[in-house]
Design a protein around this motif. Structure first.
Motif, short mmCIF file in Angstrom:
data_model
loop_
_atom_site.label_atom_id
_atom_site.label_comp_id
_atom_site.label_asym_id
_atom_site.label_seq_id
_atom_site.Cartn_x
_atom_site.Cartn_y
_atom_site.Cartn_z
N GLU A 3 25.61 -1.59 -31.12
CA GLU A 3 26.17 -1.85 -29.79
C GLU A 3 25.93 -0.73 -28.78
O GLU A 3 26.29 -0.83 -27.61
N VAL A 4 25.30 0.36 -29.21
CA VAL A 4 25.04 1.51 -28.34
C VAL A 4 23.55 1.50 -27.99
O VAL A 4 22.71 1.40 -28.88
N PRO A 5 23.19 1.65 -26.70
CA PRO A 5 21.79 1.53 -26.30
C PRO A 5 20.92 2.74 -26.63
O PRO A 5 19.72 2.72 -26.35
N VAL A 6 21.51 3.77 -27.21
CA VAL A 6 20.74 4.97 -27.55
C VAL A 6 21.00 5.37 -29.00
O VAL A 6 22.00 5.00 -29.60
N LYS A 7 20.06 6.16 -29.53
CA LYS A 7 20.33 6.88 -30.77
C LYS A 7 20.57 8.33 -30.35
O LYS A 7 20.08 8.77 -29.30
N TRP A 8 21.33 9.08 -31.15
CA TRP A 8 21.75 10.40 -30.72
C TRP A 8 21.88 11.35 -31.90
O TRP A 8 21.95 10.93 -33.05
N ALA A 9 21.94 12.63 -31.56
CA ALA A 9 22.13 13.68 -32.56
C ALA A 9 22.83 14.85 -31.89
O ALA A 9 22.69 15.06 -30.68
N THR A 10 23.58 15.61 -32.68
CA THR A 10 24.30 16.76 -32.16
C THR A 10 24.10 17.94 -33.10
O THR A 10 24.07 17.78 -34.31
N PHE A 11 23.96 19.12 -32.52
CA PHE A 11 23.82 20.36 -33.29
C PHE A 11 24.49 21.47 -32.49
O PHE A 11 24.95 21.24 -31.36
N SER A 12 24.55 22.65 -33.05
CA SER A 12 25.19 23.79 -32.37
C SER A 12 24.18 24.88 -32.05
O SER A 12 23.24 25.10 -32.82
N ASP A 13 24.42 25.57 -30.94
CA ASP A 13 23.63 26.77 -30.67
C ASP A 13 24.20 27.90 -31.55
O ASP A 13 25.21 27.70 -32.24
N PRO A 14 23.57 29.06 -31.56
CA PRO A 14 24.06 30.14 -32.43
C PRO A 14 25.46 30.65 -32.08
O PRO A 14 26.06 31.38 -32.86
N TRP A 15 26.02 30.25 -30.94
CA TRP A 15 27.34 30.70 -30.50
C TRP A 15 28.40 29.62 -30.67
O TRP A 15 29.54 29.78 -30.25
#
Length: 131
Positions: A92-104
């Motif tokens: 139902e979501v028009p995008v695929k996505w990913a999340t990560f962190s910067d070194p801080w």
């Protein structure tokens, strides 16, 4: 009326932070008004700032729309030496996505439209004709 926006992340070392975000964004800062601060205009009127200071762990995520999520994930894992991260999708979501962190500890995310014509329409609406 809102006509412009900024988001700011804090990094404990401005030199390392600037280099990290230059690599992420594939460009040098657009504006460095003083020591301890750098700014990129991501889209017209849409700015990312990094400031030297005490990071607020878990800030964000700042999500960036990109053309190819898998290719960009591989580039970031290789160039920034970040931990591999998963890509998510829901029907139902028009995008695929990913999340990560910067070194801080600031959260950064990427997303890609499933439908290429929808992506191109969004680009035209936001930044005008293809450059």
């Amino acid at each position: 009326m809102i006509y412009e926006m900024t988001i700011q992340f804090r990094v404990s070392d401005i030199s390392k932070g600037q280099h990290w975000y230059e690599t992420l964004l594939n460009k040098k800062p657009d504006f460095i008004p003083h020591d301890g601060f750098a700014e990129w205009e991501l889209l017209p009127g849409c700015w990312l700032q990094i400031a030297e200071g005490i990071p607020s762990i878990g800030s964000g995520p700042l999500r960036l729309g990109i053309d190819n999520l898998e290719i960009e994930r591989d580039r970031l894992i290789n160039d920034l030496k970040i931990e591999p991260f998963d890509i998510y999708s829901r029907e139902e979501v028009p995008v695929k996505w990913a999340t990560f962190s910067d070194p801080w500890g600031n959260k950064v995310g990427l997303f890609e439209y499933h439908n290429q014509s929808e992506k191109e329409d969004r680009k035209k609406t936001i930044v005008g004709k293809q450059q």
